[in-house]
Design an enzyme around this catalytic site. Structure first.
Site, short mmCIF file in Angstrom:
data_model
loop_
_atom_site.label_atom_id
_atom_site.label_comp_id
_atom_site.label_asym_id
_atom_site.label_seq_id
_atom_site.Cartn_x
_atom_site.Cartn_y
_atom_site.Cartn_z
N CYS A 117 -5.57 -28.47 -1.28
CA CYS A 117 -4.88 -27.69 -2.52
C CYS A 117 -3.41 -27.39 -2.05
O CYS A 117 -2.57 -27.42 -2.78
CB CYS A 117 -5.64 -26.32 -3.00
SG CYS A 117 -7.28 -26.70 -3.45
N THR A 118 -3.28 -26.93 -0.76
CA THR A 118 -2.11 -26.75 -0.14
C THR A 118 -1.25 -27.77 -0.23
O THR A 118 -0.12 -27.74 -0.68
CB THR A 118 -2.13 -26.11 1.23
OG1 THR A 118 -2.87 -25.03 1.17
CG2 THR A 118 -0.69 -25.74 1.86
#
Length: 296
Positions: A117-118
């Site tokens: 997600c980062t």
């Protein structure tokens, strides 16, 4: 002496005859219900109401289960319900689309601050100027995370766009990216101001960015064609000159459709693999934390 005759007293009037009973028969009073009968009726009524509610809910769920597809035009008002920004302020998809120039880009992610997600959020950050500022689309990250978790995520990664909190997964479910029972499928959803769906699919971090990039480039190409800078043929292939000296080879539309479908399948498969990797990493991190806590 003469005899004096006394007057007899008048006899008392005869008693009045008793009133006749009414001929009309009264309806027999309904027998009183026992406590058990009352409980039984109450239970029956409750069951009926629950059944009616279940029927309505299932019908609504069936209607909302239809995922919007590319080319569909959705009614923005009420679509996906109410969500919140990472600041905690409430908003809706309709409100976000209304204040944008061209439309809204939503990229979904399972959990803030996890590796995949980062990477996804940072890729949208790095291409923000081309994908949002210059295109007229507004970009938003969308997850079931809390405002606090998304605020930390936004500040730590210096994200130039807002993050949307959808704890009930109402909007995530409406765009077809909810994963049972409580998860979120990584993907992307793009809709213009009129409600036309331009993208709606699962994908990897790189895949979601690629989808938006292609949409923006395609729209920019169409605008250039309208302005006369670059023209497109009927099949959508760009022509570099009006005299036809340099023209790209025309590819059959059927073949293009197959290639697009194949790309979507590959992107969806990559997203599944990516999610499994993230789940393994998260589990490993949690296990390490538990081990450290035991040692302490």
């Amino acid at each position: 002496m003469p005899v004096e005759l006394r007057k007899r007293k008048a006899p008392p009037p005869p008693p009045e005859p008793p009133a006749k009973r009414a001929t009309a028969t009264k309806k027999a009073a309904a027998p009183k219900k026992t406590a058990a009968a009352k409980v039984k009726d109450a239970v029956k009524e409750t069951v009926t109401k629950v059944a009616e509610a279940a029927t309505f809910t299932n019908g609504a769920a069936a209607a909302s289960a239809e995922k919007p597809a590319v080319g569909d035009v959705i009614t923005l008002d009420g679509f996906g319900g109410e969500i919140a920004l990472q600041t905690g302020d409430s908003t809706t998809l309709a409100a976000l689309a209304a204040k944008s120039k061209k439309g809204v880009v939503l990229f979904t992610y399972p959990k803030a601050s996890t590796p995949g997600c980062t990477r996804q959020a940072c890729m949208f950050r790095d291409e923000y100027t081309a994908l949002a500022t210059e295109s007229g689309f507004d970009i938003y990250g969308l997850s079931t995370d809390s405002p606090k978790a998304n605020t930390t995520f936004k500040e730590k990664q210096k994200l130039p766009y807002e993050l949307l909190c959808d704890p009930g997964a109402t909007l995530i479910g409406a765009i077809g990216l909810k994963k049972a029972p409580k998860g979120t499928t990584r993907g992307v959803f793009v809709v213009d101001k009129a409600g036309k769906v331009l993208a709606a699919q699962a994908g990897s971090p790189e895949g979601t960015v690629k989808v938006v990039r292609e949409i923006v480039e395609g729209l920019n190409g169409e605008e250039k064609g309208e302005n006369g800078e670059e023209k497109k043929g009927e099949n959508g292939e760009e022509k570099k000159g009006e005299n036809g000296e340099e023209e790209e080879v025309v590819v059959e539309e059927g073949k293009k459709d197959e290639e697009r479908a194949e790309e979507k399948k590959e992107a969806a498969a990559a997203a599944v693999v990516e999610e499994k990797k993230e789940e393994e990493v998260e589990k490993k991190v949690e296990d390490e934390k538990k081990e450290e806590e035991k040692k302490e």
